[in-house]
Design an enzyme around this catalytic site. Structure first.
Site, PDB file in Angstrom:
ATOM      1  CE  LYS A  88      33.425 105.421  52.105  1.00 21.42           C
ATOM      2  NZ  LYS A  88      33.827 104.048  52.397  1.00 21.42           N
TER       3      LYS A  88
HETATM    4  O1  G3P Z   1      35.472 101.354  51.616  1.00 22.39           O
HETATM    5  C1  G3P Z   1      35.109 101.250  50.306  1.00 22.39           C
HETATM    6  C2  G3P Z   1      35.910 100.290  49.445  1.00 22.39           C
HETATM    7  O2  G3P Z   1      37.272 100.425  49.661  1.00 22.39           O
HETATM    8  C3  G3P Z   1      35.390  98.893  49.409  1.00 22.39           C
HETATM    9  O3  G3P Z   1      36.285  97.970  48.878  1.00 22.39           O
HETATM   10  O4  G3P Z   1      37.015  95.647  48.540  1.00 22.39           O
HETATM   11  O5  G3P Z   1      34.629  96.083  49.189  1.00 22.39           O
HETATM   12  O6  G3P Z   1      35.460  96.649  46.899  1.00 22.39           O
HETATM   13  P1  G3P Z   1      35.821  96.512  48.345  1.00 22.39           P
END
Ligand code: G3P
Length: 215
Positions: free
Chosen positions: A83
């Site tokens: 990533k």
């Molecule tokens: O893994 C990346 C993403 O899905 C993060 O989500 O909930 O931290 O905005 P969030």
């Protein structure tokens, strides 16, 4: 649509695999930090549970550092996807990785054009963050729809992983716009299985079953 779990919790991943719902896993430093375990150990264990792509995030800010990390991370297991953040240095690292056959997932995409650039640089996956955009009164799914159209107009092979999923409607909308992948927290996966009428129906059937004379 493929379903990835957005978690570093191996218990959740094993449960999702047992349900037959896990085509891959995405992690980020926040999710790994919640496990309280060493980074490499966690990624290694996840790659042993899931045969599909497992995203592990590089944290360097410069191209050379990102490439070095990409080499290290991709040597953990053959299904690791590195990533890489959506920056100029990140795009350079994505290009270098693509030339070496290392798969990348460009993360922190908040604009369809950022996603287009990531695909052009050679990313295997692009991750638009819908929930965080919605949190700022944006329209996360519009960005996803635009990005999908752009990638298909020019035949890019990069797959769009809809990330930062907050609720079941994000999953519905991802499927309706034809996203390749949705990456969801375990609690959202669980909530997708539930409907109050299903519970009420089971309850009624069990009650009526008791009324059937025992032969
Ligand atoms: O893994 C990346 C993403 O899905 C993060 O989500 O909930 O931290 O905005 P969030």
């Amino acid at each position: 649509m493929k379903i990835f779990l957005d978690t570093a919790d191996v218990g959740e991943i094993r449960e999702g695999v047992a349900m037959g719902m896990v085509d891959g896993v995405t992690t980020n430093p926040t999710l790994v930090s919640r496990t309280g375990r060493p980074f490499k150990e966690v990624i290694e264990e996840i790659c042993g549970i899931v045969s599909g792509p497992v995203s592990a995030e590089a944290v360097s800010m410069d191209t050379q550092g990102l490439i070095k990390e990409a080499n290290e991370l991709s040597s953990i297991a053959s299904n690791v996807v590195v990533k890489i953040p959506m920056t100029v240095d990140g795009l350079k690292a994505v290009k270098a990785c693509a030339e070496k056959g290392i798969k990348t997932n460009v993360t922190l995409v908040f604009q369809s054009l950022q996603g287009l650039l990531a695909a052009k640089a050679g990313a295997s996956f692009v991750s638009p963050f819908v929930g965080r955009l919605d949190d700022l009164a944006g329209e996360g799914m519009d960005m996803v729809a635009e990005l999908l159209t752009m990638l298909s107009n020019y035949n890019y092979s990069a797959e769009v992983i809809v990330a930062s999923i907050r609720h079941p409607m994000h999953v519905v909308q991802s499927a309706m716009v034809g996203a390749h992948v949705v990456t969801i927290p375990f609690k959202v996966l669980n909530s997708l299985t539930k409907h109050p009428l299903t519970d009420r129906g089971i309850e009624a059937f069990l009650k009526d079953y008791e009324k059937i004379p025992k032969g």
